[in-house]
Design an enzyme around this catalytic site. Structure first.
Site, short mmCIF file in Angstrom:
data_model
loop_
_atom_site.label_atom_id
_atom_site.label_comp_id
_atom_site.label_asym_id
_atom_site.label_seq_id
_atom_site.Cartn_x
_atom_site.Cartn_y
_atom_site.Cartn_z
N GLY A 311 0.80 -1.19 0.11
CA GLY A 311 0.17 -0.11 -0.01
C GLY A 311 0.83 1.32 -0.26
N SER A 312 0.20 2.37 -0.46
CA SER A 312 1.02 3.79 -0.23
C SER A 312 -0.17 4.72 -0.03
CB SER A 312 1.75 3.77 -1.58
OG SER A 312 0.58 3.99 -2.97
N SER A 314 -0.21 9.39 1.13
CA SER A 314 0.55 10.60 0.96
C SER A 314 1.82 10.75 1.77
CB SER A 314 -0.33 11.82 1.24
OG SER A 314 -0.93 11.62 2.83
N PHE A 315 1.80 10.27 2.92
CA PHE A 315 2.94 10.17 3.83
C PHE A 315 3.88 9.11 3.81
CE2 PHE A 315 -0.26 12.51 6.56
CZ PHE A 315 0.09 13.78 6.01
N VAL A 318 3.57 1.26 2.67
CA VAL A 318 3.38 0.08 3.60
C VAL A 318 4.23 -1.33 2.95
CG1 VAL A 318 2.11 -1.07 5.17
CG2 VAL A 318 1.41 1.37 4.73
N LYS A 333 5.45 0.71 7.97
CA LYS A 333 4.84 1.83 7.34
C LYS A 333 6.00 2.52 7.24
CE LYS A 333 1.69 5.97 7.76
NZ LYS A 333 0.64 6.47 8.38
N ASP A 439 -9.42 11.14 9.45
CA ASP A 439 -9.17 10.67 8.09
C ASP A 439 -9.80 9.21 7.95
OD1 ASP A 439 -8.55 10.65 5.41
OD2 ASP A 439 -6.26 9.99 5.76
#
Length: 656
Positions: A311-312, A314-315, A318, A333, A439
């Protein structure tokens, strides 16, 4: 040509349109560099290239565009220093917007060449050095955005010369020193943000400083004075008595030495005691954990291999990994430290997760703050691995792989909704400090091997402290407040983060879970959103709203045969609920009235949570009660029909 889906590079042949006066390419997906042929457009007055994927820097040839009045290259991937030629475009009078890029270096002193510039925005870049004092010569400035960089030194006193200034933001830099007194004399200044710097001393009380809603000074721990609403400590004048100063210095030195001796003694005793004990297993409180090494994480993820990427965001990204100590599956992460807000996200997530314990929150195992093999800073968080991925993967599976077989039943979705409600209720009402997630969305809901939901990604979360005056709140995190489609409408107009904002996001999440439609679906435009779409469709067009995949599964499991094109059944109040075709196919099915009532009640909860007014939204404790009643009904445990829930009452009153 703005606001389209154009890709590829900006054609160099555009340089042949020498009589062009305006070029609008913003809001596309253009990549590559800005062609130097732009410099041929000597009659160009407006150049808007923002919101694309452009790279490189601004071509020096732009200096020949001596008719240019507005230049906007914001929200791209531009880098390097600003060419001096930009500051030689003396016609540049309305707008220069370089924000949200990766420009570096110093802001040149030649900036005062743009004497007539009205709006200057260089925020969210990598600029460093001091803010040039020559900026005070740009006398026509109305908007000045310098925030989100690494400027140091003091706020130039020359800014007091900017008599037309209405907006000034120097927040999130490394500025120090005092607030220039001259700023309080700027009669047109309506917004001043100096937060999250190292500014000290007394806050003025005149001009813009008289209105607490026009200024922000948080994150500067050495400020004092100001108007009472700021609740800053009282300023103490320095005594001129040399004798008093000497005595204070002596006392301070003695206290420091004493403290050092006490701390040293404590540490020695602590480590001796710890060394006698057998090393304990990993615990979840990050304060008690030894930070894991970069080498161990590198080995656990096969060198952060793309094969391990899961996964990816904005910060950061993973990775799936296996810790050698106990062969434990983990999710790593890795923060993207090129994003200036990533370190603040790292701290926000640590501050939240080290203090919370709940079965429906992701569990942090340890963290890493080190140097990688290239000598660069490296930060990572290590979590329990969730074998069933994110709720996003289940609600919107990819059609080109085996994920398309994934399909959650009504009961599974209902249980997940209850799990998430429990997590939010814990954060809002049962923590020592209220925590606002900020979020909430399907990609941040992770499912373990038993399909239990865990709320994750606290990179935007708020630790909320309320004083006796409920209107005075202190939040600590970065400036963002959620994702498009899920963020509460009040956030869009500058509203503070709140538990009601989380409730709104939860309501959108519930509607998405049971309709199968993202809130960012192309159909939602011109004032129509997911909330309004569902609200207008209930109760008569219930089956048109509910996720067709969900209905197909439920009908198959219940063994209901194919029915006529449209059927109606009456509920207990003799009201008709139309059951129309699912997914507009020739396979017309219908479900029984009890299941219709359950679906109607669930969607009504989503509507109640996502109301536009924060005060009208229900809280998470009430949501849990409602959903548990619906679950009991669904599994056949029964509820007393003489006491319909609020969601059921709402559904009844909406029927024609």
């Amino acid at each position: 040509m703005e606001g389209n889906l154009f890709t590829g590079m900006i054609p160099t042949c555009f340089g042949k349109f020498q009589k062009m006066q305006g070029l609008y390419l913003y809001g596309n997906k253009l990549s590559g560099i800005i062609p130097s042929s732009i410099g041929n457009l000597t009659q160009l007055a407006v150049l808007f290239l923002s919101q694309n994927n452009l790279e490189g820097s601004i071509p020096p040839s732009i200096g020949t565009c001596q008719s240019l009045q507005q230049l906007d290259v914001s929200q791209n991937h531009l880098s390097g220093v600003i060419p001096q030629q930009v500051f030689q475009i003396f016609s540049l009078s309305l707008l220069l917007n370089l924000s949200h890029n990766s420009f570096s270096g110093k802001l040149p002193v030649e900036i005062d060449s743009l004497k007539n510039i009205n709006s200057l925005d260089v925020s969210k870049n990598n600029f460093s050095g001091e803010i040039p004092a020559t900026i005070g010569n740009c006398l026509n400035l109305v908007y000045l955005g310098l925030h989100g960089n690494s400027f140091n030194g003091t706020i130039p006193s020359s800014m007091a010369s900017l008599k037309s200034l209405e907006y000034l933001d120097v927040s999130r830099n490394n500025l120090s020193g005092l607030i220039p007194k001259g700023l309080e004399k700027l009669s047109f200044l309506k917004y001043l943000n100096i937060s999250f710097n190292n500014i000290e001393g007394e806050v003025p009380i005149e001009g813009v400083f008289r209105n607490v809603n026009m200024i922000s000074v948080i994150g500067n721990n050495k400020l004092c004075g100001g108007i009472p609403q700021l609740q800053l400590p009282t300023c103490h004048k320095v005594t001129k008595s040399r004798k008093s100063l000497a005595s204070r210095l002596t006392i301070t030195i003695v206290c420091v030495i004493t403290c050092i001796l006490l701390v040293s003694t404590f540490l020695v005793l602590y480590w001796r005691k710890k060394s006698k004990k057998k090393p304990s297993s990993i615990v979840s409180n990050i304060d008690l954990l030894p930070t894991i090494s970069y080498k161990m994480l590198h080995q656990a993820t096969n060198g952060f291999s793309l094969n391990n990427l899961i996964g990816s965001g904005s910060f950061g990204v993973v990775y799936k990994g296996v810790l050698e100590q106990d062969e434990r599956l983990v999710a790593v992460k890795v923060l993207n430290l090129q994003n200036k807000d990533a370190s603040k996200s790292f701290m926000a997530e640590c501050n939240v997760l080290r203090n919370v314990r709940h079965r429906n929150l992701i569990k942090i195992l340890t963290c890493c703050s080190s140097i990688n093999y290239n000598g660069d800073d490296f930060k990572a968080l290590v979590f329990e691995f969730m074998t069933n991925g994110s709720l996003e993967m289940w609600l919107h599976p990819m059609t080109d792989n085996d994920n398309q077989s994934k399909n959650l039943s009504i009961l599974q979705r209902l249980i997940i909704a209850i799990d998430v409600a429990f997590a939010l209720n814990y954060l809002h009402n049962h923590c020592e400090q209220k925590i606002i997630h900020c979020d909430l969305k399907p990609s941040n809901i992770l499912l373990d091997s038993d399909m239990i939901a865990h709320v994750s990604d606290f990179g935007l979360s708020r630790l909320l402290t309320t004083s006796n005056d409920s209107s005075q709140k202190c939040t600590s995190t970065i400036g963002l407040k959620g994702s498009i489609g899920y963020a509460a409408p009040e956030y869009g107009i500058g509203g503070e983060a709140s538990t009601e904002g989380d409730v709104y996001s939860y309501g959108v999440l519930v509607l998405e879970m049971f309709t199968g439609r993202r809130p960012t679906d192309d159909m939602f435009k011109d004032g129509l959103n997911l909330h309004n779409f569902v609200k207008m469709s209930l109760p008569k067009r219930l089956i048109q709203v509910v996720d067709p995949m969900l209905l197909a599964r439920e009908v198959e499991e219940m063994g209901v045969a194919t029915a006529a094109m449209m059927a109606t059944k009456e509920d207990d109040n003799d009201n008709e609920i139309e059951v129309e075709e699912a997914n507009n196919t020739e396979d017309f099915r219908h479900i029984d009235v009890d299941m219709q009532k359950c679906l109607l009640s669930i969607l009504n909860i989503g509507i109640l949570c996502s109301l536009e007014s924060p005060k009208e939204r229900i809280n998470m404790e009430e949501v849990i009660k409602e959903l548990q009643l619906i679950k009991s009904t669904f599994v056949g445990l029964g509820i007393r029909r003489s006491r319909p829930s609020r969601a059921q009452r709402l559904g009844t009153t909406r029927r024609d």
